[in-house]
Design a protein around this motif. Sequence first.
Motif, PDB file in Angstrom:
ATOM      1  N   TRP A   1      71.716  17.242  41.344  1.00  0.00           N
ATOM      2  CA  TRP A   1      72.149  17.716  39.730  1.00  0.00           C
ATOM      3  C   TRP A   1      72.417  16.615  38.865  1.00  0.00           C
ATOM      4  N   GLY A   2      72.402  15.120  39.659  1.00  0.00           N
ATOM      5  CA  GLY A   2      72.742  14.253  38.546  1.00  0.00           C
ATOM      6  C   GLY A   2      71.363  13.571  38.421  1.00  0.00           C
ATOM      7  N   TRP A   3      70.227  14.147  38.863  1.00  0.00           N
ATOM      8  CA  TRP A   3      68.929  13.715  38.440  1.00  0.00           C
ATOM      9  C   TRP A   3      68.338  14.712  37.561  1.00  0.00           C
ATOM     10  N   SER A   4      67.066  14.483  36.693  1.00  0.00           N
ATOM     11  CA  SER A   4      66.426  15.489  36.088  1.00  0.00           C
ATOM     12  C   SER A   4      65.594  16.378  36.807  1.00  0.00           C
ATOM     13  N   ARG A   5      65.066  17.449  36.323  1.00  0.00           N
ATOM     14  CA  ARG A   5      64.201  18.422  37.322  1.00  0.00           C
ATOM     15  C   ARG A   5      62.865  17.475  37.600  1.00  0.00           C
ATOM     16  N   GLY A   6      62.464  16.994  36.589  1.00  0.00           N
ATOM     17  CA  GLY A   6      61.297  16.368  36.811  1.00  0.00           C
ATOM     18  C   GLY A   6      61.525  15.197  38.000  1.00  0.00           C
ATOM     19  N   MET A   7      62.450  14.610  38.149  1.00  0.00           N
ATOM     20  CA  MET A   7      62.973  13.430  38.959  1.00  0.00           C
ATOM     21  C   MET A   7      63.115  14.178  40.278  1.00  0.00           C
ATOM     22  N   GLN A   8      63.797  15.218  40.201  1.00  0.00           N
ATOM     23  CA  GLN A   8      63.804  16.025  41.680  1.00  0.00           C
ATOM     24  C   GLN A   8      62.620  16.250  42.248  1.00  0.00           C
ATOM     25  N   GLN A   9      61.909  16.807  41.716  1.00  0.00           N
ATOM     26  CA  GLN A   9      60.477  17.371  42.027  1.00  0.00           C
ATOM     27  C   GLN A   9      59.780  16.028  42.519  1.00  0.00           C
ATOM     28  N   ARG A  10      59.735  14.995  41.658  1.00  0.00           N
ATOM     29  CA  ARG A  10      58.816  13.999  42.390  1.00  0.00           C
ATOM     30  C   ARG A  10      59.732  13.466  43.516  1.00  0.00           C
ATOM     31  N   PHE A  11      60.974  13.366  43.478  1.00  0.00           N
ATOM     32  CA  PHE A  11      61.699  12.895  45.057  1.00  0.00           C
ATOM     33  C   PHE A  11      61.059  13.862  46.245  1.00  0.00           C
TER      34      PHE A  11
END
Length: 227
Positions: free
Chosen positions: A115-125
Amino acid sequence: MTLSATGLSAVRSGRTILHPTSVKISPRDRIGVVGASGSGKSTLGHALIDDLRSQGKSVAHVPQSPDDALDPLRSMAFHWREAENALDLAPGAADRGMLFEALRISGADLRKRPWGWSRGMQQRFVIAMALIGAPDLIVLDEPTSALDPVVAAATMDLLDRHLHGRDTAMMLITHDLGLAARRVSTLVVMDEGRIIEQGPTEAVLERPRTPAAKSLASHQNWMALPC
């Protein structure tokens, strides 16, 4: 090496939701699986993953939402270590720097929870984790449905660039024809648990033969989407 699975099927509550189906995928293939809701797209994807893994093939899966892959109580570093452990890799063995650079998440704080990352960054991760070990096939199941169109397009652009020139094949399961039209070379149309049409993406969309494919292709508004 061509990936091959035969007799894929699934029954739920006494009802056949995937009729016996065979799939062949060559290195570097870009295959899209489309169809109406409940047509069996995701069921085919899961059955294929299970079958190929039972053959000892390396198959990665990217779910619809990062919430399905990331524990909100665990750090991003923990998730990365778990992904390495799942492949029996020593800590740090995966080229995290290269993958993070390719997917534009370099410099992100791995100590944070999802939750400390944006949704886009989460999905790229999640996509980066799926690419650890250069799998034979990556199956993306509605990978951009939780993202806004601009972020979704950027994420798929990064994935396309990373896969270019590599042998990893891609299967994209989606209801988004705009996404499929721009990202895959072969399109598979499903209806009622069966593959009813398949061929070059442009041919299927411009000259569909079956009623289900014609219905999908008739919604021309997908041409304007950025994905």
